[in-house]
Enzyme design. Structure first.
Site, PDB file in Angstrom:
ATOM      1  N   HIS A  27     -39.116 -43.758  -4.571  1.00 29.84           N
ATOM      2  CA  HIS A  27     -37.958 -42.849  -4.516  1.00 29.84           C
ATOM      3  C   HIS A  27     -37.108 -42.970  -5.773  1.00 29.84           C
ATOM      4  O   HIS A  27     -36.607 -41.977  -6.286  1.00 29.84           O
ATOM      5  CB  HIS A  27     -37.121 -43.135  -3.261  1.00 29.84           C
ATOM      6  CG  HIS A  27     -37.773 -42.647  -2.010  1.00 29.84           C
ATOM      7  ND1 HIS A  27     -37.240 -41.665  -1.234  1.00 29.84           N
ATOM      8  CD2 HIS A  27     -38.948 -42.996  -1.424  1.00 29.84           C
ATOM      9  CE1 HIS A  27     -38.056 -41.413  -0.205  1.00 29.84           C
ATOM     10  NE2 HIS A  27     -39.093 -42.227  -0.299  1.00 29.84           N
ATOM     11  N   ASP A 117     -30.925 -38.498  -2.468  1.00 31.03           N
ATOM     12  CA  ASP A 117     -32.230 -38.570  -1.820  1.00 31.03           C
ATOM     13  C   ASP A 117     -32.084 -38.005  -0.409  1.00 31.03           C
ATOM     14  O   ASP A 117     -31.169 -38.406   0.324  1.00 31.03           O
ATOM     15  CB  ASP A 117     -32.650 -40.053  -1.770  1.00 31.03           C
ATOM     16  CG  ASP A 117     -34.108 -40.237  -1.438  1.00 31.03           C
ATOM     17  OD1 ASP A 117     -34.558 -39.628  -0.457  1.00 31.03           O
ATOM     18  OD2 ASP A 117     -34.782 -40.991  -2.156  1.00 31.03           O
TER      19      ASP A 117
END
Ligand code: UDP
Length: 464
Positions: A27, A117
């Site tokens: 990520h 995110d």
């Protein structure tokens, strides 16, 4: 309209974006890459990541600020439980992200937008509390976004029934049971992760932008067919510029590594090997294979008699059979971590045995490397289907009834990709997708245009 003086650095004309990744390697990489891309287009970008991961960031183009997940010494490993970690990150992260925003309030470049995110929807609430723009960044494929978005909106019901296969989802190819993400096949297997996947959509109607790390030619249809509920802009692949358009000077790595890559050792070893002769094997940063699976893979690599470079993380070394290292010294190199992009780019690499994490999939596609998919869990199973059947850049190794990929299967797959009848077709497709990935992020490409649109709106909102 604000007046720029000659003393105003060009880098600071477009407002200030704070980028907040979920703190795992898969990520941090794409979100940091996005921050660098924005910086290259004149936006001030700051990455806000957990105390535990903040020292891994090494990207001079972007600012860095620590925030807290409540486990400042050890991150997720310290928390041990998904639900505990997610809850703790939400409460501690909200507070500390607010502090970062306040820190820049009276500066010449206050924060104007939070790019977060999609695993962290609370960051959008923080942005809105401060009157800022919020942009959700999805790090998985549009296909996966399509599936989970439909579940969230009640357009697809869990649990899916194995008798009802193939599953027909608008915009997607027919999906068989073994193509579905683990959390869809077995919703009870990990309720905390399933809840997190669905929570991504919980407040998305408040987001000013939605981004996904994929690109039009690769997954335009998959994205469009759910665009009413999920109007995602495709901005990928978020792979360092040197491997694609080359417009960001010196951008050869993501700029974050949670483990120390043995770069020199890998390249030195690869240099001694003939062109397209080496199999590169990696299961990413999270997958843990059982000893039985490791044994089968080891047997398969040994008996295939090919050169191989295998990333076995330190935590997995115990599962590697004792006989393996000594008996394959001539043929192979085992490292605990490498610079994957540098390896994939090397001319000696002929094939990538991958767990089909989304970043690894995009990297294989972007660098034109044929793949053998050995997916283990989560979205990897669906990514593997696309690798084999839709983009046709590789094959997927089939598991037996126990869920193990046997050595004979590995040997067969390696043969198919390295030298079999299909290998020519696979290689041709790999090159086609490499070109198409490059085009998407190059000047005027579909992803580049979407990023420019975002940058222009930030710039004009700063000027007004
Ligand atoms: N990676 C790396 N070195 C390695 C193995 C992996 O740099 O030895 C990087 C890889 O390039 C990718 C990321 O780690 O960007 C893994 O992300 P992915 O989505 O493929 O899998 P995850 O780790 O999230 O399961």
């Amino acid at each position: 309209m604000s007046q720029l003086t000659s003393a105003t650095p060009k880098k600071e004309v477009g407002g200030h974006v704070v980028v907040v990744p979920y703190p795992s390697q898969g990520h941090i990489n794409p979100l940091l890459q996005f921050a660098k891309r924005l910086a290259s287009k004149g936006i001030k970008a700051t990455i806000a990541t957990t105390h535990y991961t903040v020292s891994s960031i090494c990207a001079p183009q972007v600012g860095v600020e620590p925030i807290s997940d409540g486990f400042d010494q050890g991150g997720f490993a310290e928390a041990k439980r998904e639900d505990l970690y997610i809850e703790s990150f939400k409460s501690n992260g909200s507070k500390t992200l607010s502090q970062v925003i306040k820190k820049y309030l009276d500066t010449s470049n206050p924060v104007s937008c939070i790019v977060y995110d999609s695993f962290l929807p609370w960051a959008l609430d923080v942005a809105k509390q401060h009157g800022l723009y919020g942009a959700s960044f999805f790090t998985n494929s549009a296909t996966i976004c399509n599936i989970f978005c439909r579940i969230h909106h009640g357009l697809l019901t869990l649990p899916v029934n194995i008798e009802d296969m193939p599953l027909l989802v608008p915009g997607l190819p027919p999906l068989n049971f073994h193509d579905l993400p683990t959390f869809v096949r077995f919703p009870q297997s990990n309720p905390a992760y399933l809840a997190m996947k669905l929570n991504q959509y919980s407040n998305l109607d408040k987001a000013d932008w939605i981004f996904d790390n994929t690109f039009e030619e690769l997954e335009g249809e998959e994205a469009r067919s759910v665009s009413q509920q999920w109007p995602g802009k495709l901005i990928g692949p978020m792979v360092p510029s040197a491997y694609l358009d080359g417009r960001i000077k010196g951008d050869k790595g993501y700029g974050s590594s949670l483990w120390k890559p043995l770069s020199g050792e890998c390249i030195e070893w690869l240099e001694t090997k003939p062109e397209k002769s080496v199999v590169y094997i990696s299961f990413g940063s999270m997958v843990s294979l059982t000893a039985e699976q490791m044994e089968e893979l080891a047997q398969g690599f040994k008996e295939s008699n090919l050169h191989f470079l295998w990333v076995v993380r330190a935590s997995q070394l115990d599962q590697l059979p004792k006989w393996f290292t000594d008996s394959t010294k001539e043929k192979g190199l085992i490292v605990s971590w490498c610079n994957q992009l540098e390896v994939l780019e090397h001319k000696a690499i002929g094939c990538f045995v991958t767990h089909c994490g989304w970043n690894s999939t995009l990297e294989g596609l972007s660098l034109g490397v044929p793949m053998v998919g050995v997916p283990q869990w989560a979205d990897q199973l669906t990514d593997a289907k696309y690798i084999e059947e839709i983009w046709e850049v590789g094959v997927r190794a089939k598991e037996d009834d126990k869920g193990i990929v046997r050595k004979e299967e590995i040997i067969k797959c390696l043969k198919q990709v390295m030298e079999g009848e299909r290998s020519q077709e696979i290689k041709k497709n790999a090159i086609k997708w490499k070109k198409s990935a490059k085009k998407a992020v190059s000047e005027g490409g579909s992803s580049d245009k979407n990023i420019d649109e975002f940058v222009n709106s930030l710039m004009s909102s700063k000027d007004n």
